[in-house]
Design a protein around this motif. Structure first.
Motif, PDB file in Angstrom:
ATOM      1  N   ALA A   1       6.257  37.290 -74.571  1.00  0.00           N
ATOM      2  CA  ALA A   1       6.214  37.866 -73.233  1.00  0.00           C
ATOM      3  C   ALA A   1       7.284  38.956 -73.181  1.00  0.00           C
ATOM      4  O   ALA A   1       8.347  38.814 -73.791  1.00  0.00           O
ATOM      5  CB  ALA A   1       6.472  36.813 -72.163  1.00  0.00           C
ATOM      6  N   THR A   2       6.990  40.014 -72.449  1.00  0.00           N
ATOM      7  CA  THR A   2       7.916  41.138 -72.378  1.00  0.00           C
ATOM      8  C   THR A   2       8.140  41.565 -70.940  1.00  0.00           C
ATOM      9  O   THR A   2       7.180  41.728 -70.179  1.00  0.00           O
ATOM     10  CB  THR A   2       7.387  42.345 -73.176  1.00  0.00           C
ATOM     11  OG1 THR A   2       7.172  41.960 -74.547  1.00  0.00           O
ATOM     12  CG2 THR A   2       8.391  43.494 -73.149  1.00  0.00           C
ATOM     13  N   LEU A   3       9.394  41.718 -70.595  1.00  0.00           N
ATOM     14  CA  LEU A   3       9.791  42.298 -69.310  1.00  0.00           C
ATOM     15  C   LEU A   3      10.173  43.750 -69.583  1.00  0.00           C
ATOM     16  O   LEU A   3      11.013  44.024 -70.434  1.00  0.00           O
ATOM     17  CB  LEU A   3      10.977  41.546 -68.723  1.00  0.00           C
ATOM     18  CG  LEU A   3      11.672  42.186 -67.512  1.00  0.00           C
ATOM     19  CD1 LEU A   3      10.738  42.190 -66.302  1.00  0.00           C
ATOM     20  CD2 LEU A   3      12.972  41.457 -67.187  1.00  0.00           C
ATOM     21  N   THR A   4       9.556  44.663 -68.862  1.00  0.00           N
ATOM     22  CA  THR A   4       9.831  46.084 -69.024  1.00  0.00           C
ATOM     23  C   THR A   4      10.387  46.643 -67.728  1.00  0.00           C
ATOM     24  O   THR A   4       9.849  46.394 -66.653  1.00  0.00           O
ATOM     25  CB  THR A   4       8.557  46.849 -69.409  1.00  0.00           C
ATOM     26  OG1 THR A   4       8.022  46.314 -70.632  1.00  0.00           O
ATOM     27  CG2 THR A   4       8.863  48.327 -69.609  1.00  0.00           C
ATOM     28  N   ILE A   5      11.492  47.358 -67.857  1.00  0.00           N
ATOM     29  CA  ILE A   5      12.096  48.012 -66.699  1.00  0.00           C
ATOM     30  C   ILE A   5      12.046  49.506 -66.958  1.00  0.00           C
ATOM     31  O   ILE A   5      12.710  50.015 -67.871  1.00  0.00           O
ATOM     32  CB  ILE A   5      13.549  47.549 -66.477  1.00  0.00           C
ATOM     33  CG1 ILE A   5      13.623  46.015 -66.461  1.00  0.00           C
ATOM     34  CG2 ILE A   5      14.087  48.118 -65.164  1.00  0.00           C
ATOM     35  CD1 ILE A   5      15.047  45.470 -66.409  1.00  0.00           C
ATOM     36  N   SER A   6      11.247  50.203 -66.180  1.00  0.00           N
ATOM     37  CA  SER A   6      11.104  51.643 -66.343  1.00  0.00           C
ATOM     38  C   SER A   6      12.099  52.378 -65.447  1.00  0.00           C
ATOM     39  O   SER A   6      12.345  51.942 -64.322  1.00  0.00           O
ATOM     40  CB  SER A   6       9.679  52.070 -65.981  1.00  0.00           C
ATOM     41  OG  SER A   6       8.724  51.359 -66.755  1.00  0.00           O
ATOM     42  N   GLY A   7      12.644  53.485 -65.952  1.00  0.00           N
ATOM     43  CA  GLY A   7      13.606  54.220 -65.146  1.00  0.00           C
ATOM     44  C   GLY A   7      14.776  53.335 -64.748  1.00  0.00           C
ATOM     45  O   GLY A   7      15.134  53.254 -63.567  1.00  0.00           O
ATOM     46  N   THR A   8      15.361  52.686 -65.727  1.00  0.00           N
ATOM     47  CA  THR A   8      16.418  51.698 -65.479  1.00  0.00           C
ATOM     48  C   THR A   8      17.573  52.303 -64.687  1.00  0.00           C
ATOM     49  O   THR A   8      18.020  53.415 -64.961  1.00  0.00           O
ATOM     50  CB  THR A   8      16.934  51.128 -66.798  1.00  0.00           C
ATOM     51  OG1 THR A   8      15.824  50.629 -67.563  1.00  0.00           O
ATOM     52  CG2 THR A   8      17.905  49.981 -66.550  1.00  0.00           C
ATOM     53  N   GLN A   9      18.032  51.533 -63.718  1.00  0.00           N
ATOM     54  CA  GLN A   9      19.152  51.970 -62.892  1.00  0.00           C
ATOM     55  C   GLN A   9      20.369  51.095 -63.146  1.00  0.00           C
ATOM     56  O   GLN A   9      20.252  49.980 -63.653  1.00  0.00           O
ATOM     57  CB  GLN A   9      18.765  51.907 -61.419  1.00  0.00           C
ATOM     58  CG  GLN A   9      17.570  52.771 -61.055  1.00  0.00           C
ATOM     59  CD  GLN A   9      17.236  52.707 -59.573  1.00  0.00           C
ATOM     60  OE1 GLN A   9      17.982  52.138 -58.770  1.00  0.00           O
ATOM     61  NE2 GLN A   9      16.117  53.308 -59.190  1.00  0.00           N
ATOM     62  N   ALA A  10      21.520  51.591 -62.762  1.00  0.00           N
ATOM     63  CA  ALA A  10      22.761  50.844 -62.956  1.00  0.00           C
ATOM     64  C   ALA A  10      22.690  49.478 -62.278  1.00  0.00           C
ATOM     65  O   ALA A  10      23.234  48.491 -62.788  1.00  0.00           O
ATOM     66  CB  ALA A  10      23.946  51.650 -62.428  1.00  0.00           C
ATOM     67  N   MET A  11      21.997  49.390 -61.167  1.00  0.00           N
ATOM     68  CA  MET A  11      21.898  48.131 -60.431  1.00  0.00           C
ATOM     69  C   MET A  11      21.061  47.086 -61.172  1.00  0.00           C
ATOM     70  O   MET A  11      21.058  45.911 -60.805  1.00  0.00           O
ATOM     71  CB  MET A  11      21.290  48.374 -59.056  1.00  0.00           C
ATOM     72  CG  MET A  11      19.836  48.832 -59.077  1.00  0.00           C
ATOM     73  SD  MET A  11      19.222  49.236 -57.434  1.00  0.00           S
ATOM     74  CE  MET A  11      19.365  47.646 -56.639  1.00  0.00           C
ATOM     75  N   ASP A  12      20.345  47.505 -62.222  1.00  0.00           N
ATOM     76  CA  ASP A  12      19.539  46.564 -63.001  1.00  0.00           C
ATOM     77  C   ASP A  12      20.370  45.828 -64.036  1.00  0.00           C
ATOM     78  O   ASP A  12      19.878  44.898 -64.691  1.00  0.00           O
ATOM     79  CB  ASP A  12      18.391  47.297 -63.689  1.00  0.00           C
ATOM     80  CG  ASP A  12      17.456  47.984 -62.708  1.00  0.00           C
ATOM     81  OD1 ASP A  12      16.900  49.039 -63.045  1.00  0.00           O
ATOM     82  OD2 ASP A  12      17.289  47.447 -61.583  1.00  0.00           O
ATOM     83  N   GLU A  13      21.614  46.234 -64.218  1.00  0.00           N
ATOM     84  CA  GLU A  13      22.485  45.549 -65.174  1.00  0.00           C
ATOM     85  C   GLU A  13      22.713  44.120 -64.707  1.00  0.00           C
ATOM     86  O   GLU A  13      23.212  43.871 -63.607  1.00  0.00           O
ATOM     87  CB  GLU A  13      23.814  46.290 -65.317  1.00  0.00           C
ATOM     88  CG  GLU A  13      24.705  45.732 -66.416  1.00  0.00           C
ATOM     89  CD  GLU A  13      25.807  46.700 -66.807  1.00  0.00           C
ATOM     90  OE1 GLU A  13      25.521  47.711 -67.462  1.00  0.00           O
ATOM     91  OE2 GLU A  13      26.974  46.415 -66.439  1.00  0.00           O
ATOM     92  N   ALA A  14      22.308  43.171 -65.540  1.00  0.00           N
ATOM     93  CA  ALA A  14      22.333  41.758 -65.166  1.00  0.00           C
ATOM     94  C   ALA A  14      21.891  40.932 -66.367  1.00  0.00           C
ATOM     95  O   ALA A  14      21.538  41.479 -67.425  1.00  0.00           O
ATOM     96  CB  ALA A  14      21.395  41.494 -63.987  1.00  0.00           C
ATOM     97  N   ASP A  15      21.914  39.614 -66.205  1.00  0.00           N
ATOM     98  CA  ASP A  15      21.317  38.713 -67.183  1.00  0.00           C
ATOM     99  C   ASP A  15      19.874  38.440 -66.759  1.00  0.00           C
ATOM    100  O   ASP A  15      19.596  38.268 -65.572  1.00  0.00           O
ATOM    101  CB  ASP A  15      22.089  37.404 -67.256  1.00  0.00           C
ATOM    102  CG  ASP A  15      23.493  37.577 -67.806  1.00  0.00           C
ATOM    103  OD1 ASP A  15      24.390  36.840 -67.359  1.00  0.00           O
ATOM    104  OD2 ASP A  15      23.691  38.451 -68.672  1.00  0.00           O
ATOM    105  N   TYR A  16      18.985  38.387 -67.747  1.00  0.00           N
ATOM    106  CA  TYR A  16      17.578  38.130 -67.474  1.00  0.00           C
ATOM    107  C   TYR A  16      17.121  36.899 -68.267  1.00  0.00           C
ATOM    108  O   TYR A  16      17.430  36.768 -69.450  1.00  0.00           O
ATOM    109  CB  TYR A  16      16.723  39.344 -67.843  1.00  0.00           C
ATOM    110  CG  TYR A  16      16.944  40.505 -66.907  1.00  0.00           C
ATOM    111  CD1 TYR A  16      17.994  41.398 -67.109  1.00  0.00           C
ATOM    112  CD2 TYR A  16      16.123  40.694 -65.795  1.00  0.00           C
ATOM    113  CE1 TYR A  16      18.223  42.455 -66.230  1.00  0.00           C
ATOM    114  CE2 TYR A  16      16.343  41.744 -64.916  1.00  0.00           C
ATOM    115  CZ  TYR A  16      17.398  42.606 -65.144  1.00  0.00           C
ATOM    116  OH  TYR A  16      17.625  43.646 -64.262  1.00  0.00           O
ATOM    117  N   TYR A  17      16.408  36.016 -67.587  1.00  0.00           N
ATOM    118  CA  TYR A  17      15.922  34.780 -68.210  1.00  0.00           C
ATOM    119  C   TYR A  17      14.405  34.700 -68.076  1.00  0.00           C
ATOM    120  O   TYR A  17      13.852  34.946 -66.996  1.00  0.00           O
ATOM    121  CB  TYR A  17      16.530  33.562 -67.525  1.00  0.00           C
ATOM    122  CG  TYR A  17      18.023  33.441 -67.688  1.00  0.00           C
ATOM    123  CD1 TYR A  17      18.900  34.023 -66.775  1.00  0.00           C
ATOM    124  CD2 TYR A  17      18.573  32.738 -68.765  1.00  0.00           C
ATOM    125  CE1 TYR A  17      20.270  33.917 -66.918  1.00  0.00           C
ATOM    126  CE2 TYR A  17      19.938  32.624 -68.920  1.00  0.00           C
ATOM    127  CZ  TYR A  17      20.782  33.220 -68.000  1.00  0.00           C
ATOM    128  OH  TYR A  17      22.142  33.110 -68.156  1.00  0.00           O
TER     129      TYR A  17
END
Lengths: 107, 118
Positions: free
Chosen positions: A70-86
Motif C-alpha cells: 500500500a502506498t500513501l502519496t502526498i503531492s505538492g508536499t508542504q511543511a505542515m505535512d512533516e509528521a509520522d505516518y502509520y
C-alpha cells in the motif's frame, strides 16, 4: 502473526511528491488505512479503505493498494505535512495491525 | 461531534494492574462500532491492544491477550482497559479510539501517559 513494514524515514523537498510504502503479505486483499501523527498529538486518519479521504483532508493525500504494498502519496508536499505516518490493516489472525511508522521530513 | 477522553492514574507500580477509562461524548457506544485501546511507548510506534463491541465481542492483541481485559459501561457511556502484571515495558501513552465499519480508527482521545515505576 501478520506484520506491516514501513521505511523508517522519507525525505522530500517542499512542493515535491512524497511516497510512503507499507508492505505486508497479500496486503492488497485487505483494506489499508493511513494516519498522520504530529509530535505530541493523537493520530489523525488521512486515508481509509485504501483511497478514501475523510472530510477535511486535503486532496494532495492519495493512496493505492495492490499486491503486497500500500502506498500513501502526498503531492505538492508542504511543511505542515512533516509528521509520522502509520499504516494499519485488519488481519483475521492478528486483527488490527499497525506498521512501524515512517517519519516524513520536509527539507 | 464524537469526543473521547482517557482517564486514570499516571503512575503504576511494577506487577500491579493498570486501569484506564475512556469517556465518550457525542455518540452512544451502545449504538454501534467497536471501541479500542492503542498504546505508544515513548519515541516508538503505535501498538493496538484490543477492541470491544458493545455486545461483548472482544479482540485482543495476541501478545497481550493473557493480561488485558476490556469492558463497557453503557450507562456511563464509557469503556475501560485493565492490564495486569505490568512492567516498565508497559510504559506508554495510551489512546482510546472508535473503530469504524470502514476498518479505521476514526476518532481518538488525546492520550494519557502511564508510567510503570516503583
Amino acid at each position: 502473526s501478520y506484520e506491516l513494514t514501513q521505511p523508517p524515514s522519507v525525505s522530500v523537498s517542499p512542493g515535491q511528491t512524497a511516497s510512503i510504502t507499507c508492505s505486508g503479505d497479500k496486503l492488497g486483499d485487505k483494506y489499508a488505512s493511513w494516519y498522520q501523527q504530529r509530535p505530541g498529538q493523537s493520530p489523525v486518519v488521512v486515508l481509509y479503505q485504501d483511497i478514501t479521504r475523510p472530510s477535511g483532508i486535503p486532496e494532495r493525500f492519495s493512496g493505492s493498494n495492490s499486491g503486497n504494498t500500500a502506498t500513501l502519496t502526498i503531492s505538492g508536499t508542504q511543511a505542515m505535512d512533516e509528521a509520522d505516518y502509520y499504516c494499519q490493516a485488519w488481519d483475521s489472525s492478528t486483527y488490527v495491525v499497525f506498521g512501524g511508522g515512517t517519519k516524513l521530513t520536509v527539507l | 461531534q464524537v469526543q473521547l477522553q482517557e482517564s486514570g492514574p499516571g503512575l503504576v507500580k511494577p506487577s500491579e494492574t493498570l486501569s484506564l477509562t475512556c469517556t465518550v461524548s457525542g455518540y452512544s457506544i451502545s449504538s454501534d462500532f467497536y471501541w479500542g485501546w492503542i498504546r505508544q511507548p515513548p519515541g516508538k510506534g503505535l501498538e493496538w491492544i484490543g477492541s470491544r463491541y458493545h455486545s461483548g465481542t472482544t479482540y485482543y492483541h495476541p501478545s497481550l491477550k493473557s493480561r488485558a481485559t476490556m469492558s463497557i459501561d453503557a450507562a456511563k457511556n464509557q469503556f475501560s482497559l485493565r492490564l495486569t502484571s505490568v512492567t516498565a515495558a508497559d510504559t506508554a501513552v495510551y489512546f482510546c479510539a472508535r473503530y469504524s465499519t470502514s476498518f479505521v480508527f476514526d476518532y481518538w482521545g488525546q492520550g494519557i501517559l502511564v508510567t510503570v515505576s516503583s
